[in-house]
Design a protein around this motif. Structure first.
Motif: not given
Length: 191
Positions: A51-55, A75-76, A81-85, A99-102
């Motif tokens: 998975f890879e996206d910018s948030f 994500s635009e 949608n990402l909820e992360l601790d 943020l760029h998340v992979a």
């Protein structure tokens, strides 16, 4: 364009990283690093992300724990949608940041090695890996996956040593995730 240049190239510039994102979720990194004798060599590697996206960070809730906060990101581009601790002491994040998340299942440079223990991740043993191109990396396990075919949504829940993640997306983007999968989340700030 850089992809038309030969793979090995002598360059006298400072080391840098050039990245291109492809729709197939493969990420080609062109790393120009210091070679032996001061020569600059170009190294090209390919890494597959699950998975890879910018948030964009919508909010940060740090009221429950002293060192950890829960970020809510959207994500635009894809509506994910990402909820992360995260440990906001060592990796400070504020609302409005990009943020760029992979997410990947293996950070080994050759992907043939299975990294099973903490010592396998030692840079002296592992060498250069995809982790070198991100600011914040966590290792964890998928503990729950919900597929809602009526609403065309999937939700993946993972725990990174007690820091939780909830990722909502369409089932196609999350099809590679399964319960008990070991995964890495890699994050870097987009400037």
């Amino acid at each position: 364009p850089f992809w038309l240049k030969p793979f090995w190239l002598k360059i006298g510039a400072a080391p840098r990283v050039l990245a291109r994102h492809l729709a197939s979720a493969a990420f080609f990194l062109r790393v120009i690093a210091d070679g032996s004798g001061g020569d600059m060599e170009e190294i090209v590697t390919q890494h597959h992300f699950m998975f890879e996206d910018s948030f964009k960070v919508k909010s940060l809730d740090d009221s429950r724990f002293e060192r950890a906060g829960r970020i809510d990101c959207e994500s635009e581009a894809f509506g994910n949608n990402l909820e992360l601790d995260i440990n906001h002491i060592i990796y400070p994040v504020e609302p409005g940041m990009q943020l760029h998340v992979a997410i990947t299942d293996n950070v080994s440079p050759d992907r043939a090695r299975h990294l099973g223990t903490g010592t396998d991740h030692d840079k002296r043993l592992l060498g250069q890996s995809i982790m070198d191109h991100f600011d914040y990396v966590m290792y964890g396990k998928v503990y729950k996956k919900d597929d809602n075919k009526k609403e065309h949504k999937s939700v993946v829940h993972a725990s990174y040593g007690g820091l939780l993640m909830k990722l909502q997306s369409d089932p196609v983007q999350l099809q590679e995730f399964h319960v008990a999968d070991a995964i890495y989340i890699l994050i870097r700030k987009v400037t």
